[in-house]
Design a protein around this motif. Structure first.
Motif, PDB file in Angstrom:
ATOM      1  N   THR A  72      38.639 -16.936 -33.450  1.00  0.00           N
ATOM      2  CA  THR A  72      39.988 -16.653 -33.954  1.00  0.00           C
ATOM      3  C   THR A  72      40.970 -16.307 -32.845  1.00  0.00           C
ATOM      4  OG1 THR A  72      39.328 -14.345 -34.334  1.00  0.00           O
ATOM      5  CG2 THR A  72      39.120 -15.874 -36.183  1.00  0.00           C
ATOM      6  N   GLU A  73      40.653 -16.693 -31.604  1.00  0.00           N
ATOM      7  CA  GLU A  73      41.557 -16.378 -30.487  1.00  0.00           C
ATOM      8  C   GLU A  73      42.925 -17.027 -30.644  1.00  0.00           C
ATOM      9  OE1 GLU A  73      37.331 -16.474 -28.877  1.00  0.00           O
ATOM     10  OE2 GLU A  73      38.562 -17.564 -30.316  1.00  0.00           O
ATOM     11  N   PHE A  74      43.017 -18.067 -31.448  1.00  0.00           N
ATOM     12  CA  PHE A  74      44.277 -18.783 -31.635  1.00  0.00           C
ATOM     13  C   PHE A  74      45.291 -17.996 -32.453  1.00  0.00           C
ATOM     14  CE2 PHE A  74      41.789 -19.697 -35.372  1.00  0.00           C
ATOM     15  CZ  PHE A  74      42.715 -19.650 -36.402  1.00  0.00           C
ATOM     16  N   LEU A  75      44.847 -16.979 -33.174  1.00  0.00           N
ATOM     17  CA  LEU A  75      45.748 -16.262 -34.075  1.00  0.00           C
ATOM     18  C   LEU A  75      46.891 -15.600 -33.302  1.00  0.00           C
ATOM     19  CD1 LEU A  75      43.131 -14.593 -36.451  1.00  0.00           C
ATOM     20  CD2 LEU A  75      44.721 -16.451 -37.025  1.00  0.00           C
ATOM     21  N   PRO A  76      48.103 -15.693 -33.833  1.00  0.00           N
ATOM     22  CA  PRO A  76      49.242 -15.065 -33.157  1.00  0.00           C
ATOM     23  C   PRO A  76      49.082 -13.542 -33.081  1.00  0.00           C
ATOM     24  CG  PRO A  76      49.946 -16.316 -35.098  1.00  0.00           C
ATOM     25  CD  PRO A  76      48.471 -16.360 -35.073  1.00  0.00           C
ATOM     26  N   GLU A  77      49.669 -12.968 -32.071  1.00  0.00           N
ATOM     27  CA  GLU A  77      49.598 -11.519 -31.886  1.00  0.00           C
ATOM     28  C   GLU A  77      50.167 -10.804 -33.111  1.00  0.00           C
ATOM     29  OE1 GLU A  77      51.079  -8.103 -28.679  1.00  0.00           O
ATOM     30  OE2 GLU A  77      51.457 -10.241 -28.311  1.00  0.00           O
ATOM     31  N   GLY A  78      49.448  -9.838 -33.614  1.00  0.00           N
ATOM     32  CA  GLY A  78      49.896  -9.052 -34.753  1.00  0.00           C
ATOM     33  C   GLY A  78      49.453  -9.583 -36.101  1.00  0.00           C
ATOM     34  N   PHE A  79      48.873 -10.802 -36.146  1.00  0.00           N
ATOM     35  CA  PHE A  79      48.498 -11.387 -37.433  1.00  0.00           C
ATOM     36  C   PHE A  79      47.448 -10.533 -38.153  1.00  0.00           C
ATOM     37  CE2 PHE A  79      45.680 -13.996 -40.046  1.00  0.00           C
ATOM     38  CZ  PHE A  79      46.576 -14.649 -40.876  1.00  0.00           C
ATOM     39  N   ILE A  80      46.415 -10.131 -37.438  1.00  0.00           N
ATOM     40  CA  ILE A  80      45.337  -9.360 -38.061  1.00  0.00           C
ATOM     41  C   ILE A  80      45.875  -8.057 -38.640  1.00  0.00           C
ATOM     42  CG2 ILE A  80      43.170  -8.138 -37.637  1.00  0.00           C
ATOM     43  CD1 ILE A  80      42.819 -11.114 -37.643  1.00  0.00           C
ATOM     44  N   GLU A  81      46.687  -7.361 -37.860  1.00  0.00           N
ATOM     45  CA  GLU A  81      47.225  -6.081 -38.318  1.00  0.00           C
ATOM     46  C   GLU A  81      48.139  -6.271 -39.532  1.00  0.00           C
ATOM     47  OE1 GLU A  81      47.167  -7.168 -35.236  1.00  0.00           O
ATOM     48  OE2 GLU A  81      45.651  -5.803 -34.406  1.00  0.00           O
ATOM     49  N   GLU A  82      48.950  -7.326 -39.499  1.00  0.00           N
ATOM     50  CA  GLU A  82      49.910  -7.552 -40.575  1.00  0.00           C
ATOM     51  C   GLU A  82      49.234  -7.916 -41.894  1.00  0.00           C
ATOM     52  OE1 GLU A  82      53.738 -10.471 -41.607  1.00  0.00           O
ATOM     53  OE2 GLU A  82      52.805 -10.507 -39.618  1.00  0.00           O
ATOM     54  N   THR A  83      48.104  -8.616 -41.816  1.00  0.00           N
ATOM     55  CA  THR A  83      47.471  -9.133 -43.035  1.00  0.00           C
ATOM     56  C   THR A  83      46.172  -8.413 -43.402  1.00  0.00           C
ATOM     57  OG1 THR A  83      46.231 -10.824 -41.791  1.00  0.00           O
ATOM     58  CG2 THR A  83      48.441 -11.426 -42.596  1.00  0.00           C
ATOM     59  N   ARG A  84      45.851  -7.354 -42.679  1.00  0.00           N
ATOM     60  CA  ARG A  84      44.554  -6.699 -42.863  1.00  0.00           C
ATOM     61  C   ARG A  84      44.314  -6.276 -44.316  1.00  0.00           C
ATOM     62  NH1 ARG A  84      41.568  -4.697 -38.947  1.00  0.00           N
ATOM     63  NH2 ARG A  84      43.354  -4.555 -37.504  1.00  0.00           N
ATOM     64  N   GLU A  85      45.334  -5.799 -44.994  1.00  0.00           N
ATOM     65  CA  GLU A  85      45.169  -5.265 -46.348  1.00  0.00           C
ATOM     66  C   GLU A  85      45.102  -6.350 -47.416  1.00  0.00           C
ATOM     67  OE1 GLU A  85      44.578  -2.072 -46.963  1.00  0.00           O
ATOM     68  OE2 GLU A  85      44.609  -1.819 -44.772  1.00  0.00           O
ATOM     69  N   ARG A  86      45.460  -7.597 -47.072  1.00  0.00           N
ATOM     70  CA  ARG A  86      45.500  -8.636 -48.107  1.00  0.00           C
ATOM     71  C   ARG A  86      44.764  -9.915 -47.730  1.00  0.00           C
ATOM     72  NH1 ARG A  86      49.624 -12.193 -46.516  1.00  0.00           N
ATOM     73  NH2 ARG A  86      51.135 -11.314 -45.037  1.00  0.00           N
ATOM     74  N   GLY A  87      44.070  -9.881 -46.585  1.00  0.00           N
ATOM     75  CA  GLY A  87      43.404 -11.102 -46.161  1.00  0.00           C
ATOM     76  C   GLY A  87      42.033 -10.863 -45.577  1.00  0.00           C
ATOM     77  N   LEU A  88      41.221 -11.932 -45.581  1.00  0.00           N
ATOM     78  CA  LEU A  88      39.876 -11.875 -45.037  1.00  0.00           C
ATOM     79  C   LEU A  88      39.582 -13.194 -44.344  1.00  0.00           C
ATOM     80  CD1 LEU A  88      37.211 -10.166 -45.019  1.00  0.00           C
ATOM     81  CD2 LEU A  88      36.520 -11.476 -47.047  1.00  0.00           C
ATOM     82  N   ILE A  89      39.125 -13.131 -43.090  1.00  0.00           N
ATOM     83  CA  ILE A  89      38.712 -14.320 -42.354  1.00  0.00           C
ATOM     84  C   ILE A  89      37.200 -14.291 -42.208  1.00  0.00           C
ATOM     85  CG2 ILE A  89      38.895 -15.587 -40.169  1.00  0.00           C
ATOM     86  CD1 ILE A  89      41.662 -14.427 -39.787  1.00  0.00           C
ATOM     87  N   VAL A  90      36.552 -15.393 -42.596  1.00  0.00           N
ATOM     88  CA  VAL A  90      35.096 -15.477 -42.512  1.00  0.00           C
ATOM     89  C   VAL A  90      34.708 -16.755 -41.771  1.00  0.00           C
ATOM     90  CG1 VAL A  90      34.710 -14.158 -44.629  1.00  0.00           C
ATOM     91  CG2 VAL A  90      34.898 -16.656 -44.744  1.00  0.00           C
ATOM     92  N   LYS A  91      33.471 -16.774 -41.256  1.00  0.00           N
ATOM     93  CA  LYS A  91      32.996 -17.948 -40.515  1.00  0.00           C
ATOM     94  C   LYS A  91      32.534 -19.064 -41.452  1.00  0.00           C
ATOM     95  CE  LYS A  91      31.705 -15.216 -36.460  1.00  0.00           C
ATOM     96  NZ  LYS A  91      30.605 -14.745 -35.584  1.00  0.00           N
ATOM     97  N   TRP A  92      32.027 -18.724 -42.604  1.00  0.00           N
ATOM     98  CA  TRP A  92      31.626 -19.695 -43.625  1.00  0.00           C
ATOM     99  C   TRP A  92      31.482 -18.947 -44.936  1.00  0.00           C
ATOM    100  CZ3 TRP A  92      32.429 -24.547 -43.640  1.00  0.00           C
ATOM    101  CH2 TRP A  92      31.748 -25.421 -44.500  1.00  0.00           C
ATOM    102  N   ALA A  93      31.749 -19.619 -46.041  1.00  0.00           N
ATOM    103  CA  ALA A  93      31.759 -18.939 -47.335  1.00  0.00           C
ATOM    104  C   ALA A  93      30.925 -19.713 -48.347  1.00  0.00           C
ATOM    105  CB  ALA A  93      33.201 -18.812 -47.848  1.00  0.00           C
TER     106      ALA A  93
END
Length: 450
Positions: free
Chosen positions: A311-332
């Motif tokens: 997930t190194e491609f993610l823009p700076e601040g994305f994780i913090e901004e979406t932490r409460e409403r999003g989830l990133i997984v490697k496979w589902a």
């Protein structure tokens, strides 16, 4: 299988290619046939092999392929040609041995093969065995492929000779841009067409689709092959049980996360098991997701993003901004995710397995196709069945709008109603008396008569 009604039924040998999107429905078909009493053998390459412990009732026949990876950077036609050339000798050895064993019990063998593994059909015919081809793509893809094949034979190429947004004559609703397309060079596509022309005419064809969904395309296919065509999908609903067929480890913790979300509030994002994605496009996606202010589960396979480990491609601040409403997984566990009450939309590459799984659960889609059959599927989802929107641009602003159209706007709700109607159509198709149920029964009768 031993005896049913005093008659010995054939051993069914299924040959699958090493692609996840092909292996999964092949194993599902095997489960469905095994439930009807057939003995099953799975012929598979050593590349991406299935796990025999998940299928203790099957016999597994490994094929020597001398391949270490699926080469998605070079020539796809060369990969397919090498796969077929290398696997053919060991497949022939397996079948010759099985014929000797089965003749002792006066029992025949039927070969069902993934169309990419065309060597299996050639070997079967050479050994006087019934050869049945299995297609795990949409039925609508096949007429589109024939058009593309004809263009190549006439030395005409989409990228050079056509306005891509124009409609293909006599092939409504397809535009030229919807025809099967690959980023491979023109020469590679010509070679692939030549390679696939080596395949023999099968004794019948099995399709992982639903007759009432793709009746017109299935009629064209039957006219083309002039043999019986059995539409037995969606196989993930037909197969009595679905043990894991994934090559990647599923992160099941996402289900617990979904349990805490409101109904229809989460958009699920996944582009399948093979796609290599451009870092710039993924960055735009991240911005669109953040701006949409919607809840999400986003599948990012390690190594699937160019120049990124994960997930190194993610823009700076994305994780913090979406932490409460999003989830990133490697496979589902995709089927379970799509069936969950909290999921209200699916942003997909429109591979056929994913499309069928979405239709089966009544989930509207955002379609972002990349190559091969995905453009055809996206066109039908968005233009014919009208249960999704096709993403034409790759800027964050358009992505934000598209997410909101599906998840919160009135047109998204109207689309969801149509999607629920298609879910009911699938449920009826696989029940006793439904078109897929009956087609599977007819297929069982056909195989048992071989």
């Amino acid at each position: 299988m031993e005896e049913h009604g005093g008659r010995r039924w054939p051993l069914v040998v299924l040959a699958s290619s090493p692609f996840h999107g092909h292996m999964t429905p092949t194993l599902q078909l095997a489960k469905a046939l095994h439930a009807h009493g057939f003995s099953i053998a799975i012929a598979h390459s050593n590349l991406n092999p299935p796990n025999p412990s998940n299928h203790p009732s099957f016999t597994f026949l490994p094929l020597s392929d001398n391949l270490s990876t699926i080469d998605d950077s070079g020539s796809f036609s060369n990969f397919i040609q090498t796969l077929n050339k290398n696997c053919k000798p060991s497949f022939q050895e397996h079948l010759t041995r099985l014929i000797g064993e089965q003749n002792g019990g006066n029992k025949s063998i039927v070969v069902i093969y993934d169309h990419l593994m065309f060597f299996a059909g050639i070997v079967a015919v050479d050994l006087n065995l019934a050869a049945i081809v299995f297609r795990s793509c949409s039925a609508a893809y096949f007429p589109a492929y024939l058009v593309r094949q004809q263009l190549h034979q006439e030395s005409r190429f989409l990228e050079q000779d056509y306005v891509m947004q124009e409609m293909v004559p006599n092939h409504h609703p397809l535009r030229y841009k919807d025809l099967p397309f690959s980023k491979s060079p023109v020469e590679d596509m010509q070679q692939l067409v030549a390679i696939m022309s080596q395949s023999i005419r099968p004794s019948t064809v099995i399709w992982n689709t639903i007759k009432v969904l793709e009746h017109e395309a299935l009629t064209q296919i039957q006219k083309h092959y002039q043999v019986p065509v059995f539409a037995v999908g969606p196989l993930h609903k037909i197969a009595p049980t679905n043990p894991p067929t994934n090559f990647l480890e599923e992160d099941t913790s996402c289900i617990a996360w979904l349990d805490k979300q409101a109904p229809k509030s989460v958009i699920y994002i996944s582009f399948g098991s093979l796609m290599r994605l451009d870092k710039k496009v993924l960055t735009e996606m991240a911005c669109g997701i953040a701006k949409s202010n919607q809840r999400f589960i986003w599948v990012v396979r390690p190594g699937s993003v160019c120049d990124s480990e994960w997930t190194e491609f993610l823009p700076e601040g994305f994780i913090e901004e979406t932490r409460e409403r999003g989830l990133i997984v490697k496979w589902a566990p995709q089927k379970e995710v799509l069936a969950h009450f909290a999921v209200g939309g699916f942003w997909s590459h429109c591979g056929w397995n994913s499309t069928l799984e979405s239709i089966s659960e009544g989930i509207p889609m955002i379609c972002q196709p990349f190559n091969i059959d995905q453009m055809v599927n996206a066109r039908y989802v968005s233009y014919v069945w009208k249960i999704g929107f096709e993403l034409e641009g790759l800027e964050s602003g358009e992505m934000e709008i598209m997410i909101r159209r599906v998840m919160v706007d009135e047109e998204g709700e109207e689309m969801r109603v149509r999607a629920i109607g298609m879910k009911e159509m699938v449920k009826e198709a696989v029940q006793n008396g439904g078109c897929s149920y009956d087609s599977l029964e007819e297929l069982v009768g056909f195989i048992s008569s071989c």
